[in-house]
Write a protein that holds these residues in place. Sequence first.
Motif, PDB file in Angstrom:
ATOM      1  N   GLY A 160       0.819  -1.211   0.000  1.00 42.57           N
ATOM      2  CA  GLY A 160       0.000   0.000   0.000  1.00 42.57           C
ATOM      3  C   GLY A 160       0.851   1.258   0.000  1.00 42.57           C
ATOM      4  N   THR A 161       1.912   1.254   0.786  1.00 40.13           N
ATOM      5  CA  THR A 161       2.818   2.405   0.831  1.00 40.13           C
ATOM      6  C   THR A 161       3.495   2.611  -0.516  1.00 40.13           C
ATOM      7  N   SER A 212       1.071   4.027  -3.012  1.00 44.02           N
ATOM      8  CA  SER A 212       0.847   5.446  -2.744  1.00 44.02           C
ATOM      9  C   SER A 212       1.992   6.293  -3.281  1.00 44.02           C
ATOM     10  N   THR A 233       1.652   6.355  -7.071  1.00 44.29           N
ATOM     11  CA  THR A 233       0.527   7.201  -7.471  1.00 44.29           C
ATOM     12  C   THR A 233       0.885   8.674  -7.351  1.00 44.29           C
ATOM     13  N   THR A 234       1.516   9.042  -6.262  1.00 45.31           N
ATOM     14  CA  THR A 234       1.930  10.436  -6.076  1.00 45.31           C
ATOM     15  C   THR A 234       2.935  10.844  -7.143  1.00 45.31           C
TER      16      THR A 234
END
Length: 69
Positions: free
Chosen positions: A24-25, A28, A31-32
Amino acid sequence: MVGKLERNKDLVQDIVENTAHRVGTIASIITTAIVDVTREIGDLVTDGFEMREAAKAARSAETTDEDAQ
């Protein structure tokens, strides 16, 4: 006393939870990064449009000044 089966269950549970958190990290972060890169590319293209319009306006003003003389 905790049995072997329960210890193994706890270990697997910890591994799955930790892996899910890490994935998940990472997702993220990716995605950023995609959002940031896309924004920068958009800003670059916008700057190009603005420079093109400014060059057109300068050529137009130059032509108008030459016609007036």
